[in-house]
Design a protein around this motif. Structure first.
Motif, PDB file in Angstrom:
ATOM      1  N   GLU A   1       0.862  -1.104   0.042  1.00 21.01           N
ATOM      2  CA  GLU A   1       0.004   0.004  -0.026  1.00 21.01           C
ATOM      3  C   GLU A   1       0.919   1.146  -0.133  1.00 21.01           C
ATOM      4  O   GLU A   1       1.855   1.228   0.706  1.00 21.01           O
ATOM      5  N   ALA A   2       0.426   2.347  -0.634  1.00 16.55           N
ATOM      6  CA  ALA A   2       1.164   3.620  -0.771  1.00 16.55           C
ATOM      7  C   ALA A   2       0.115   4.665  -1.024  1.00 16.55           C
ATOM      8  O   ALA A   2      -0.839   4.537  -1.837  1.00 16.55           O
ATOM      9  N   THR A   3       0.230   5.753  -0.204  1.00 16.46           N
ATOM     10  CA  THR A   3      -0.779   6.843  -0.053  1.00 16.46           C
ATOM     11  C   THR A   3       0.150   8.252  -0.921  1.00 16.46           C
ATOM     12  O   THR A   3       1.094   8.643  -0.373  1.00 16.46           O
ATOM     13  N   VAL A   4      -0.340   8.643  -2.021  1.00 18.59           N
ATOM     14  CA  VAL A   4       0.228   9.867  -2.481  1.00 18.59           C
ATOM     15  C   VAL A   4      -0.570  10.976  -2.465  1.00 18.59           C
ATOM     16  O   VAL A   4      -1.931  10.840  -2.359  1.00 18.59           O
ATOM     17  N   THR A   5      -0.120  12.062  -1.913  1.00 15.02           N
ATOM     18  CA  THR A   5      -0.772  13.285  -1.754  1.00 15.02           C
ATOM     19  C   THR A   5      -0.261  14.148  -2.746  1.00 15.02           C
ATOM     20  O   THR A   5       0.893  14.409  -2.924  1.00 15.02           O
ATOM     21  N   THR A   6      -1.198  14.919  -3.298  1.00 18.59           N
ATOM     22  CA  THR A   6      -1.023  16.009  -4.425  1.00 18.59           C
ATOM     23  C   THR A   6      -1.711  17.357  -4.115  1.00 18.59           C
ATOM     24  O   THR A   6      -2.692  17.356  -3.692  1.00 18.59           O
ATOM     25  N   ILE A   7      -0.627  18.409  -4.183  1.00 20.77           N
ATOM     26  CA  ILE A   7      -1.294  19.669  -3.908  1.00 20.77           C
ATOM     27  C   ILE A   7      -1.246  20.520  -5.190  1.00 20.77           C
ATOM     28  O   ILE A   7      -0.023  20.657  -5.567  1.00 20.77           O
ATOM     29  N   GLN A   8      -2.102  21.051  -5.869  1.00 24.69           N
ATOM     30  CA  GLN A   8      -2.294  21.853  -7.027  1.00 24.69           C
ATOM     31  C   GLN A   8      -2.569  23.227  -6.831  1.00 24.69           C
ATOM     32  O   GLN A   8      -3.439  23.372  -6.025  1.00 24.69           O
TER      33      GLN A   8
ATOM     34  N   VAL B   1      11.036  10.289  -6.351  1.00 23.99           N
ATOM     35  CA  VAL B   1      12.039   8.946  -6.291  1.00 23.99           C
ATOM     36  C   VAL B   1      12.373   8.646  -4.665  1.00 23.99           C
ATOM     37  O   VAL B   1      11.817   9.403  -3.981  1.00 23.99           O
ATOM     38  N   ALA B   2      12.953   7.500  -4.618  1.00 26.65           N
ATOM     39  CA  ALA B   2      13.152   7.315  -3.325  1.00 26.65           C
ATOM     40  C   ALA B   2      14.196   8.039  -2.586  1.00 26.65           C
ATOM     41  O   ALA B   2      14.973   8.526  -3.023  1.00 26.65           O
ATOM     42  N   ASP B   3      13.517   8.460  -1.322  1.00 28.47           N
ATOM     43  CA  ASP B   3      14.473   9.517  -0.412  1.00 28.47           C
ATOM     44  C   ASP B   3      15.619   8.704   0.387  1.00 28.47           C
ATOM     45  O   ASP B   3      15.529   8.402   1.538  1.00 28.47           O
TER      46      ASP B   3
ATOM     47  N   THR C   1      20.058   8.126   0.186  1.00 32.49           N
ATOM     48  CA  THR C   1      21.553   8.711  -0.367  1.00 32.49           C
ATOM     49  C   THR C   1      21.868   7.931  -1.310  1.00 32.49           C
ATOM     50  O   THR C   1      21.787   6.751  -1.597  1.00 32.49           O
ATOM     51  N   GLY C   2      22.437   8.902  -2.605  1.00 33.52           N
ATOM     52  CA  GLY C   2      22.855   8.103  -3.842  1.00 33.52           C
ATOM     53  C   GLY C   2      21.778   7.889  -4.760  1.00 33.52           C
ATOM     54  O   GLY C   2      22.173   7.461  -5.678  1.00 33.52           O
ATOM     55  N   ALA C   3      20.399   8.094  -4.357  1.00 27.76           N
ATOM     56  CA  ALA C   3      19.293   7.838  -5.447  1.00 27.76           C
ATOM     57  C   ALA C   3      19.433   8.744  -6.502  1.00 27.76           C
ATOM     58  O   ALA C   3      19.852   9.800  -6.361  1.00 27.76           O
ATOM     59  N   PRO C   4      19.138   8.230  -7.543  1.00 26.72           N
ATOM     60  CA  PRO C   4      19.283   8.860  -9.036  1.00 26.72           C
ATOM     61  C   PRO C   4      18.322   9.993  -9.115  1.00 26.72           C
ATOM     62  O   PRO C   4      17.267  10.072  -8.356  1.00 26.72           O
ATOM     63  N   ASP C   5      18.552  11.210 -10.070  1.00 25.83           N
ATOM     64  CA  ASP C   5      17.707  12.108  -9.957  1.00 25.83           C
ATOM     65  C   ASP C   5      16.297  11.700 -10.705  1.00 25.83           C
ATOM     66  O   ASP C   5      16.283  10.425 -11.293  1.00 25.83           O
ATOM     67  N   ALA C   6      15.201  12.507 -10.360  1.00 28.56           N
ATOM     68  CA  ALA C   6      13.874  11.872 -10.753  1.00 28.56           C
ATOM     69  C   ALA C   6      13.739  11.876 -12.354  1.00 28.56           C
ATOM     70  O   ALA C   6      14.299  12.966 -12.844  1.00 28.56           O
ATOM     71  N   PRO C   7      13.353  11.110 -12.980  1.00 28.38           N
ATOM     72  CA  PRO C   7      12.991  11.101 -14.188  1.00 28.38           C
ATOM     73  C   PRO C   7      12.022  12.369 -14.713  1.00 28.38           C
ATOM     74  O   PRO C   7      11.038  12.591 -13.820  1.00 28.38           O
ATOM     75  N   THR C   8      12.130  13.088 -15.739  1.00 23.98           N
ATOM     76  CA  THR C   8      11.377  14.157 -16.297  1.00 23.98           C
ATOM     77  C   THR C   8      10.691  13.692 -17.435  1.00 23.98           C
ATOM     78  O   THR C   8      11.479  12.875 -18.347  1.00 23.98           O
ATOM     79  N   SER C   9       9.599  14.456 -17.865  1.00 23.14           N
ATOM     80  CA  SER C   9       9.040  14.182 -19.041  1.00 23.14           C
ATOM     81  C   SER C   9       8.107  15.534 -19.375  1.00 23.14           C
ATOM     82  O   SER C   9       7.651  16.084 -18.448  1.00 23.14           O
ATOM     83  N   MET C  10       7.877  15.480 -20.542  1.00 26.75           N
ATOM     84  CA  MET C  10       6.918  16.534 -21.018  1.00 26.75           C
ATOM     85  C   MET C  10       5.675  15.636 -21.551  1.00 26.75           C
ATOM     86  O   MET C  10       5.906  14.746 -22.536  1.00 26.75           O
TER      87      MET C  10
ATOM     88  N   LYS D   1      11.152  11.370  -2.177  1.00 27.72           N
ATOM     89  CA  LYS D   1      11.214  12.885  -2.749  1.00 27.72           C
ATOM     90  C   LYS D   1      10.106  13.285  -3.493  1.00 27.72           C
ATOM     91  O   LYS D   1       9.702  12.463  -4.489  1.00 27.72           O
ATOM     92  N   ALA D   2       9.816  14.283  -3.502  1.00 27.75           N
ATOM     93  CA  ALA D   2       8.464  15.047  -4.024  1.00 27.75           C
ATOM     94  C   ALA D   2       8.523  14.921  -5.549  1.00 27.75           C
ATOM     95  O   ALA D   2       9.879  15.187  -6.155  1.00 27.75           O
ATOM     96  N   GLY D   3       7.398  14.802  -6.158  1.00 26.33           N
ATOM     97  CA  GLY D   3       7.494  14.924  -7.641  1.00 26.33           C
ATOM     98  C   GLY D   3       6.861  16.318  -7.997  1.00 26.33           C
ATOM     99  O   GLY D   3       6.257  17.023  -7.118  1.00 26.33           O
ATOM    100  N   MET D   4       6.710  16.902  -9.143  1.00 22.54           N
ATOM    101  CA  MET D   4       6.185  18.087  -9.598  1.00 22.54           C
ATOM    102  C   MET D   4       5.733  18.135 -11.052  1.00 22.54           C
ATOM    103  O   MET D   4       6.042  17.127 -11.831  1.00 22.54           O
TER     104      MET D   4
END
Length: 199
Positions: A83-90, A164-166, A168-177, A124-127
């Protein structure tokens, strides 16, 4: 002085409104070895100002909490569910245009910008940063109160950064359009219902 006078004149004749929308979404996606169920709710307070009979400007603060549960089925049925809960604020400033009016009902389209942040435990937060179009229909109960329904983000163009996972040493978050010109699998989560009070 001319600009200041025009601003005062507009505000003297302006009609302000406050309100908000609620929505609930649920969706199950089956696969060979997994079954993902997503369920959650949206709360979206809103404030705006009517510029004239057909145009308004406003801003929406959109809060969404979605619980995703992954159940393992078939040959993987012995694996514990996750289970995982995702919170989004816009934050969504918009320009609203009334397309059609029939009696006390009217059809409108919101067009504007969006800035969103997604958070999840141990991530770590996404955007998201982009543009949207959302049609809706409203009904005037009386001079002060109205109700409305929105079909959210029927068109959306956005820059997306994955959480991405919070660690140490985790890769940068993937980005896309991404560009979406439909609801992309219509669910109850695409619709919110709201109430407005006009000053």
């Amino acid at each position: 002085m001319t600009i200041a006078a025009a601003f005062v004149a507009v505000n003297m004749n302006a009609q302000y409104y406050i309100g908000g929308s609620l929505g609930y979404q649920t969706k199950t996606t089956p696969a060979t070895t997994t079954e993902v169920t997503s369920s959650g709710f949206t709360l979206a307070p809103e404030i705006g100002m009517a510029l004239d009979d057909t145009k308004s400007v406003g801003i929406i603060l959109n809060y969404n909490s979605t619980k995703n549960e992954t159940k393992y089925v078939g040959t993987a049925s012995g694996t514990p569910s996750v289970e995982a809960t995702v919170t989004t604020i816009q934050l969504r400033p918009y320009l609203r245009y009334q397309v059609l009016e029939y009696g006390k009902a009217n059809i409108f389209v919101d067009g504007g910008a969006l800035l969103a942040f997604q958070s999840q435990k141990d991530m770590k937060a996404g955007m998201d940063l982009g543009l949207f179009l959302s049609p809706g229909i409203a009904y005037d109960i009386n001079d002060k109160w109205s109700i409305a329904a929105h079909i959210n983000d029927i068109f959306r163009f956005a820059y997306h950064k994955d959480p991405v996972a919070d660690v140490t040493g985790a890769p940068d978050a993937p980005t896309s359009m991404n560009l979406r010109a439909s609801t992309g699998g219509f669910t109850t989560g695409n619709v919110t219902f709201g109430v407005y009070y006009n000053f």
